[in-house]
Design a protein around this motif. Structure first.
Motif, PDB file in Angstrom:
ATOM      1  N   ASP A  94       0.862  -1.178   0.000  1.00 29.50           N
ATOM      2  CA  ASP A  94       0.000   0.000   0.000  1.00 29.50           C
ATOM      3  C   ASP A  94       0.897   1.226   0.000  1.00 29.50           C
ATOM      4  OD1 ASP A  94      -2.063   1.825   0.353  1.00 29.50           O
ATOM      5  OD2 ASP A  94      -2.922   0.804   2.096  1.00 29.50           O
ATOM      6  N   ASP A 105      -3.389   7.457  -3.555  1.00 28.79           N
ATOM      7  CA  ASP A 105      -3.332   6.270  -2.679  1.00 28.79           C
ATOM      8  C   ASP A 105      -3.708   5.041  -3.497  1.00 28.79           C
ATOM      9  OD1 ASP A 105      -3.341   4.663  -0.381  1.00 28.79           O
ATOM     10  OD2 ASP A 105      -5.111   5.600   0.511  1.00 28.79           O
ATOM     11  N   SER A 106      -2.880   3.999  -3.421  1.00 32.60           N
ATOM     12  CA  SER A 106      -3.191   2.768  -4.159  1.00 32.60           C
ATOM     13  C   SER A 106      -2.532   1.579  -3.476  1.00 32.60           C
ATOM     14  CB  SER A 106      -2.680   2.873  -5.604  1.00 32.60           C
ATOM     15  OG  SER A 106      -3.044   1.747  -6.367  1.00 32.60           O
ATOM     16  N   GLU A 201     -11.062   0.476  -1.547  1.00 29.02           N
ATOM     17  CA  GLU A 201     -10.002  -0.473  -1.193  1.00 29.02           C
ATOM     18  C   GLU A 201     -10.517  -1.721  -0.489  1.00 29.02           C
ATOM     19  OE1 GLU A 201      -7.140   0.870   1.787  1.00 29.02           O
ATOM     20  OE2 GLU A 201      -8.147   2.785   1.903  1.00 29.02           O
ATOM     21  N   GLU A 232      -6.423  -1.367  -4.155  1.00 33.32           N
ATOM     22  CA  GLU A 232      -6.984  -0.019  -3.944  1.00 33.32           C
ATOM     23  C   GLU A 232      -6.738   0.877  -5.148  1.00 33.32           C
ATOM     24  OE1 GLU A 232      -5.000   2.129  -0.801  1.00 33.32           O
ATOM     25  OE2 GLU A 232      -6.662   3.541  -0.585  1.00 33.32           O
TER      26      GLU A 232
HETATM   27 MG    MG Z   1      -3.759   2.840   0.582  1.00 31.59          MG
END
Ligand code: MG
Ligand code: MG
Length: 259
Positions: A94, A105-106, A201, A232
């Motif tokens: 993450d 964010d991923s 997510e 995510e």
């Molecule tokens: Mg994240």
């Protein structure tokens, strides 16, 4: 308070999201059995800083690293350390960055080495659950449509959704309102409006949904010790189209070269 973003702000979040996506691809290049999780973390931090950005998680509520790395039965928020990744593990990575005042964010769960068919299926279904949820992130739909799409797909395959942890709004802050649960009812919840930017997510468990907080104060693991997966995307709600700001295509380019 929900902050709806202007077109210009969404483009800035897209830039941060692209850098996150490319950072995960850098991790994809080096992740293998025998590497430590802190080696992955170090590479990610270098890559982010080389691109004029800041790791979003570093310093967040006292977290000291760039990545959250969670292996097998760990769900999320694993702390990078000298622990070595073993053959056959599934590893959730993450990543968040802040650039030009905006966050992206991923997360992606990597199969490392020879991974069992049942764990590979968990990864496949979790990623599909994310895609099902993302497809509902269009103006006029409701939050419950995203949540139900994630939940229904996971449960159809005999898996369970973590309830204690959810997706979130994102923008000038890493975690904004609203919450984006991975379970819910179609047609319920707030109506999605243009300019809402959210991180969707799903955290999907092979066994039961219950999770426990480990003694390190961060790592969340499944109570039953069975594997968990996490994917995510950061997504902008638009009228009449799905607009995913992060992408897994850079990871896929790496994986297709190395396999
Ligand atoms: Mg994240
Ligand atoms: Mg997130």
């Amino acid at each position: 308070m929900i902050y709806y973003k202007t077109h210009e702000e969404i483009e800035l979040i897209r830039e941060s999201s692209l850098l996150v996506s490319k950072t995960l691809a850098e991790v994809a290049k080096i992740i293998r059995p025998g590497i430590t999780t802190e080696a992955l973390d170090k590479r990610a931090e270098e890559f982010i800083r080389d691109h004029g950005a800041v790791p979003a998680f570093k310093g967040y509520k006292g977290f000291r690293h760039t990545l959250c790395i969670s292996t097998d039965h760990q769900v999320v928020h694993g702390i990078p350390s000298d622990r070595v990744i073993r053959d056959g593990e599934v590893v959730s990575v993450d990543c968040g960055v802040k650039m030009n005042g905006f966050f992206g964010d991923s997360a992606f769960t990597f199969p490392v080495g020879n991974v069992s068919a049942d764990k590979l299926n968990l990864l496949k279904v979790t990623r599909e659950s994310l895609e099902r949820g993302v497809a509902k992130a269009v103006a006029g739909m409701r939050m419950g449509d995203i949540s139900a799409a994630v939940q229904e797909h996971a449960e159809q395959h005999g898996y369970s959704c973590v309830r204690e942890l959810v997706g979130h709004g994102i923008g000038r802050d890493l975690h904004e309102k609203p919450e984006v649960p991975n379970y819910g009812k179609r047609g319920s919840g707030m109506k999605l409006q243009e300019g809402l930017v959210i991180a969707i997510e799903p955290m999907i468990n092979m066994g039961k949904s219950a999770v426990v907080q480990e003694d390190d104060g961060w790592t969340v693991s499944t109570r039953d010790g069975k594997a968990s997966a996490h994917f995510e995307h950061t997504v902008a709600v638009q009228k009449g189209k799905v607009d995913v700001l992060t992408t897994f295509r850079f990871i896929e380019e790496v994986v297709s070269v190395t396999r």
